[in-house]
Design a protein around this motif. Structure first.
Motif, PDB file in Angstrom:
ATOM      1  N   PRO A   1       0.870  -1.232  -0.073  1.00 30.74           N
ATOM      2  CA  PRO A   1      -0.220  -0.006   0.057  1.00 30.74           C
ATOM      3  C   PRO A   1       0.987   1.316   0.005  1.00 30.74           C
ATOM      4  O   PRO A   1       1.906   1.295   0.728  1.00 30.74           O
ATOM      5  CB  PRO A   1      -0.752  -0.224   1.362  1.00 30.74           C
ATOM      6  CG  PRO A   1       0.140  -1.062   2.039  1.00 30.74           C
ATOM      7  CD  PRO A   1       0.742  -2.020   1.342  1.00 30.74           C
ATOM      8  N   CYS A   2       0.534   2.359  -0.950  1.00 31.65           N
ATOM      9  CA  CYS A   2       1.301   3.664  -0.820  1.00 31.65           C
ATOM     10  C   CYS A   2       0.303   4.535  -0.635  1.00 31.65           C
ATOM     11  O   CYS A   2      -1.122   4.392  -0.842  1.00 31.65           O
ATOM     12  CB  CYS A   2       1.795   3.645  -2.269  1.00 31.65           C
ATOM     13  SG  CYS A   2       3.108   2.285  -2.739  1.00 31.65           S
ATOM     14  N   SER A   3       0.639   5.841  -0.313  1.00 30.31           N
ATOM     15  CA  SER A   3       0.033   7.068   0.153  1.00 30.31           C
ATOM     16  C   SER A   3      -0.609   7.808  -0.798  1.00 30.31           C
ATOM     17  O   SER A   3      -1.246   8.687  -0.853  1.00 30.31           O
ATOM     18  CB  SER A   3       0.656   7.712   1.239  1.00 30.31           C
ATOM     19  OG  SER A   3       1.915   8.444   0.768  1.00 30.31           O
ATOM     20  N   SER A   4      -0.010   7.531  -2.261  1.00 32.53           N
ATOM     21  CA  SER A   4      -0.363   8.332  -3.217  1.00 32.53           C
ATOM     22  C   SER A   4       0.115   7.682  -4.560  1.00 32.53           C
ATOM     23  O   SER A   4       0.708   6.794  -4.420  1.00 32.53           O
ATOM     24  CB  SER A   4       0.407   9.729  -3.257  1.00 32.53           C
ATOM     25  OG  SER A   4       1.635   9.654  -3.345  1.00 32.53           O
ATOM     26  N   ILE A   5      -0.690   8.116  -5.658  1.00 31.11           N
ATOM     27  CA  ILE A   5      -0.356   7.385  -7.130  1.00 31.11           C
ATOM     28  C   ILE A   5       1.170   7.653  -7.126  1.00 31.11           C
ATOM     29  O   ILE A   5       1.813   6.955  -7.892  1.00 31.11           O
ATOM     30  CB  ILE A   5      -1.242   8.049  -8.154  1.00 31.11           C
ATOM     31  CG1 ILE A   5      -2.817   7.877  -7.715  1.00 31.11           C
ATOM     32  CG2 ILE A   5      -0.984   7.807  -9.374  1.00 31.11           C
ATOM     33  CD1 ILE A   5      -3.679   8.378  -8.699  1.00 31.11           C
ATOM     34  N   ASP A   6       1.636   8.743  -6.810  1.00 28.24           N
ATOM     35  CA  ASP A   6       2.912   9.149  -7.195  1.00 28.24           C
ATOM     36  C   ASP A   6       3.940   8.050  -6.506  1.00 28.24           C
ATOM     37  O   ASP A   6       4.717   7.740  -7.065  1.00 28.24           O
ATOM     38  CB  ASP A   6       3.379  10.668  -6.571  1.00 28.24           C
ATOM     39  CG  ASP A   6       2.951  11.716  -7.428  1.00 28.24           C
ATOM     40  OD1 ASP A   6       1.587  11.746  -7.200  1.00 28.24           O
ATOM     41  OD2 ASP A   6       3.524  12.556  -7.770  1.00 28.24           O
ATOM     42  N   GLU A   7       3.646   7.640  -5.244  1.00 29.42           N
ATOM     43  CA  GLU A   7       4.286   6.678  -4.510  1.00 29.42           C
ATOM     44  C   GLU A   7       4.228   5.220  -5.211  1.00 29.42           C
ATOM     45  O   GLU A   7       5.350   4.745  -5.347  1.00 29.42           O
ATOM     46  CB  GLU A   7       3.898   6.515  -2.978  1.00 29.42           C
ATOM     47  CG  GLU A   7       4.185   7.843  -2.281  1.00 29.42           C
ATOM     48  CD  GLU A   7       5.818   8.140  -2.082  1.00 29.42           C
ATOM     49  OE1 GLU A   7       6.574   6.640  -1.971  1.00 29.42           O
ATOM     50  OE2 GLU A   7       6.085   9.090  -1.883  1.00 29.42           O
TER      51      GLU A   7
ATOM     52  N   THR B   1       9.275   6.177 -17.204  1.00 25.91           N
ATOM     53  CA  THR B   1       9.766   5.095 -17.880  1.00 25.91           C
ATOM     54  C   THR B   1       9.355   3.899 -17.816  1.00 25.91           C
ATOM     55  O   THR B   1       9.700   2.671 -18.605  1.00 25.91           O
ATOM     56  CB  THR B   1      11.561   4.944 -17.430  1.00 25.91           C
ATOM     57  OG1 THR B   1      11.590   4.510 -16.298  1.00 25.91           O
ATOM     58  CG2 THR B   1      12.341   6.128 -17.690  1.00 25.91           C
ATOM     59  N   LEU B   2       8.223   3.421 -17.051  1.00 26.37           N
ATOM     60  CA  LEU B   2       7.800   2.446 -16.757  1.00 26.37           C
ATOM     61  C   LEU B   2       6.618   2.199 -18.090  1.00 26.37           C
ATOM     62  O   LEU B   2       6.298   3.079 -18.829  1.00 26.37           O
ATOM     63  CB  LEU B   2       6.689   2.213 -15.464  1.00 26.37           C
ATOM     64  CG  LEU B   2       7.590   2.545 -14.280  1.00 26.37           C
ATOM     65  CD1 LEU B   2       6.639   2.633 -13.306  1.00 26.37           C
ATOM     66  CD2 LEU B   2       8.561   1.315 -13.905  1.00 26.37           C
ATOM     67  N   SER B   3       6.090   0.930 -18.375  1.00 22.16           N
ATOM     68  CA  SER B   3       5.352   0.538 -19.302  1.00 22.16           C
ATOM     69  C   SER B   3       3.953  -0.004 -18.812  1.00 22.16           C
ATOM     70  O   SER B   3       3.970  -0.376 -17.544  1.00 22.16           O
ATOM     71  CB  SER B   3       5.915  -0.334 -20.273  1.00 22.16           C
ATOM     72  OG  SER B   3       7.056   0.030 -20.959  1.00 22.16           O
TER      73      SER B   3
ATOM     74  N   GLU C   1       9.322   2.101 -10.102  1.00 22.51           N
ATOM     75  CA  GLU C   1      10.441   2.563 -10.804  1.00 22.51           C
ATOM     76  C   GLU C   1      11.699   2.228  -9.964  1.00 22.51           C
ATOM     77  O   GLU C   1      12.697   1.873 -10.644  1.00 22.51           O
ATOM     78  CB  GLU C   1      10.363   4.151 -10.978  1.00 22.51           C
ATOM     79  CG  GLU C   1       9.346   4.694 -12.026  1.00 22.51           C
ATOM     80  CD  GLU C   1       9.064   6.089 -11.977  1.00 22.51           C
ATOM     81  OE1 GLU C   1       8.528   6.671 -12.919  1.00 22.51           O
ATOM     82  OE2 GLU C   1       9.429   6.811 -10.900  1.00 22.51           O
ATOM     83  N   ALA C   2      11.596   2.403  -8.566  1.00 21.39           N
ATOM     84  CA  ALA C   2      12.907   1.961  -7.800  1.00 21.39           C
ATOM     85  C   ALA C   2      13.074   0.639  -7.772  1.00 21.39           C
ATOM     86  O   ALA C   2      14.197   0.022  -7.190  1.00 21.39           O
ATOM     87  CB  ALA C   2      12.510   2.687  -6.225  1.00 21.39           C
ATOM     88  N   GLY C   3      12.019  -0.465  -8.123  1.00 20.62           N
ATOM     89  CA  GLY C   3      12.271  -1.634  -7.906  1.00 20.62           C
ATOM     90  C   GLY C   3      11.751  -2.436  -6.684  1.00 20.62           C
ATOM     91  O   GLY C   3      11.893  -3.564  -6.364  1.00 20.62           O
ATOM     92  N   THR C   4      11.243  -1.507  -5.698  1.00 19.36           N
ATOM     93  CA  THR C   4      10.634  -1.819  -4.540  1.00 19.36           C
ATOM     94  C   THR C   4       9.422  -2.862  -4.576  1.00 19.36           C
ATOM     95  O   THR C   4       9.041  -3.627  -4.026  1.00 19.36           O
ATOM     96  CB  THR C   4      10.238  -0.767  -3.680  1.00 19.36           C
ATOM     97  OG1 THR C   4      11.250   0.239  -3.612  1.00 19.36           O
ATOM     98  CG2 THR C   4       9.722  -0.950  -2.272  1.00 19.36           C
ATOM     99  N   ALA C   5       8.700  -2.418  -5.994  1.00 20.79           N
ATOM    100  CA  ALA C   5       7.595  -3.628  -6.372  1.00 20.79           C
ATOM    101  C   ALA C   5       7.871  -3.745  -7.652  1.00 20.79           C
ATOM    102  O   ALA C   5       8.607  -3.095  -8.326  1.00 20.79           O
ATOM    103  CB  ALA C   5       6.237  -2.557  -6.231  1.00 20.79           C
ATOM    104  N   ASP C   6       7.388  -5.156  -7.977  1.00 17.27           N
ATOM    105  CA  ASP C   6       7.618  -5.600  -9.248  1.00 17.27           C
ATOM    106  C   ASP C   6       6.712  -4.885 -10.220  1.00 17.27           C
ATOM    107  O   ASP C   6       7.074  -4.512 -11.444  1.00 17.27           O
ATOM    108  CB  ASP C   6       7.193  -7.056  -9.441  1.00 17.27           C
ATOM    109  CG  ASP C   6       8.177  -7.852  -8.587  1.00 17.27           C
ATOM    110  OD1 ASP C   6       9.391  -7.752  -8.944  1.00 17.27           O
ATOM    111  OD2 ASP C   6       7.803  -8.315  -7.452  1.00 17.27           O
ATOM    112  N   PHE C   7       5.431  -4.578  -9.679  1.00 14.18           N
ATOM    113  CA  PHE C   7       4.306  -3.971 -10.613  1.00 14.18           C
ATOM    114  C   PHE C   7       3.709  -2.878  -9.556  1.00 14.18           C
ATOM    115  O   PHE C   7       3.798  -2.975  -8.445  1.00 14.18           O
ATOM    116  CB  PHE C   7       3.464  -4.898 -11.221  1.00 14.18           C
ATOM    117  CG  PHE C   7       4.020  -5.773 -12.135  1.00 14.18           C
ATOM    118  CD1 PHE C   7       4.164  -5.470 -13.521  1.00 14.18           C
ATOM    119  CD2 PHE C   7       4.304  -7.106 -11.459  1.00 14.18           C
ATOM    120  CE1 PHE C   7       4.550  -6.580 -14.409  1.00 14.18           C
ATOM    121  CE2 PHE C   7       4.792  -7.687 -12.475  1.00 14.18           C
ATOM    122  CZ  PHE C   7       5.128  -7.618 -13.723  1.00 14.18           C
TER     123      PHE C   7
END
Length: 357
Positions: free
Chosen positions: A117-123, A159-161, A129-135
């Motif tokens: 769970p993230c606090s915002s769409i930006d997160e 840079t994600l797809s 992007e950082a690889g903390t999550a696969d998707f």
């Protein structure tokens, strides 16, 4: 008498269950072998194009009486559990737990994943992007309120797809800690949810303060701790935070749905029924949009979505978000993309991915 009739039927079910269990574990063993082969070539654990083919095949071959949608749900969970034997995929979403975004994660990946769970769409974007999550799973548009502009802006920059999409029904409930509106002074929800319930709220609680918060899950969490706060959220959030329902289905549109995109580094191969998303910009002159889209008609590529967004940088007034049928590796789509790229001042493919089931 009824027990005499039920006993042989129950024995049949027990026998069939034993066969199902054996087949499930045999499938899991083969999936483990697949995982070993993938490990040799560093191939991705999750292949959305392959899973989409499996789900379509079981629906096409389903003789009933089970509904095809229910069969697909069962097989999605089977694939999720088998995939987890290779490695448990981590998926970021707009939290906290209990949001429609979390529901979208499980609908796409099954329950054998690690939700982040993230606090915002930006997160969500940053985690992927950082690889903390696969998707990551992010909302793109709502059938009542239109595009989620922050998501569109971030898709332009990242840079994600996009590697998948899905649409889920959005049913909002008004909920509180005790299931009544006694003592309630504010109604909390995400700004989109407040907009989706605006007519109902104006009719029923016109004088109660409305407070926009980061997500409906956050609204439910607030309501669970503050008896003066009500939340507009989904059923899952209410159950997770043990809220009582004041009124169910308070959204103005009974057919309200939200479309989500799956974002990550993965670029799926064609599955036979695909969709491609792209962003374009054109000069501010007469006929520019018509000329921009002409290559799609020339090469017989169908457009399924067209969304404009004011540009915040550069020399063009608008960016155009376009979805077309087909994969970038399809010959006619590739030819159309080549012409678009040549003619448009700005061109970006956001991703090609399986068409939503």
């Amino acid at each position: 008498m009824s027990d005499d009739k039920l006993k042989p039927l129950r024995e049949q079910i027990d026998s069939i269950d034993a066969q199902i269990l054996d087949l499930l574990n045999r499938r899991a063993q083969v999936a483990q072998e697949v995982g070993h082969v993938k490990a040799e070539t560093n191939a991705p654990v999750f292949r959305p194009e392959r899973e989409a083919q499996v789900l379509r095949k079981v629906a096409d071959n389903n003789p009933g009486p089970l509904a095809s949608h229910d069969v697909q749900t069962i097989f999605r969970e089977i694939m999720s559990s088998c995939r987890a034997l290779e490695r448990r995929v981590t998926v970021a979403y707009l939290g906290p737990a209990g949001t429609f975004s979390e529901q979208a994660v499980y609908q796409q990946f099954g329950h054998a994943v690690e939700g982040l769970p993230c606090s915002s769409i930006d997160e969500v974007f940053r985690a992927a992007e950082a690889g903390t999550a696969d998707f990551g799973v992010v909302p793109v548009e709502n059938s009542s309120e239109g595009a989620i502009n922050r998501t569109l802006d971030l898709l332009l920059q990242t840079t994600l797809s996009i590697s998948g999409e899905l649409s889920i029904p959005v049913h909002h409930s008004l909920m509180t800690k005790n299931g009544t509106m006694d003592g309630v002074t504010r109604i909390c929800a995400h700004s989109q949810a407040l907009a989706q319930c605006q007519v109902w709220l104006n009719m029923n609680y016109p004088h109660v303060e409305r407070q926009a918060v980061a997500s409906n899950g956050e609204a439910a969490r607030i309501a669970s701790e503050d008896p003066t706060a009500a939340a507009i959220a989904g059923e899952i959030a209410g159950q997770r935070y043990n809220l009582g329902v004041v009124k169910a289905h308070v959204q103005d549109d009974p057919h309200n749905r939200t479309r989500f995109a799956v974002i990550g580094r993965l670029q799926p191969a064609p599955c036979g029924k695909d969709q491609t998303s792209l962003v374009l910009a054109v000069p501010n002159k007469a006929g520019a949009v018509y000329n921009m889209l002409a290559p799609l008609a020339t090469h017989g590529v169908s457009m399924t979505r067209f969304e404009s967004r004011p540009a915040r940088m550069g020399t063009w007034e608008y960016y155009f978000y376009v979805d077309v049928e087909g994969h970038v590796q399809d010959q006619k789509v590739a030819r159309a993309m080549a012409e678009l790229k040549q003619n448009a001042p700005f061109f970006k493919v956001l991703g090609s991915y399986p068409f939503s089931l």
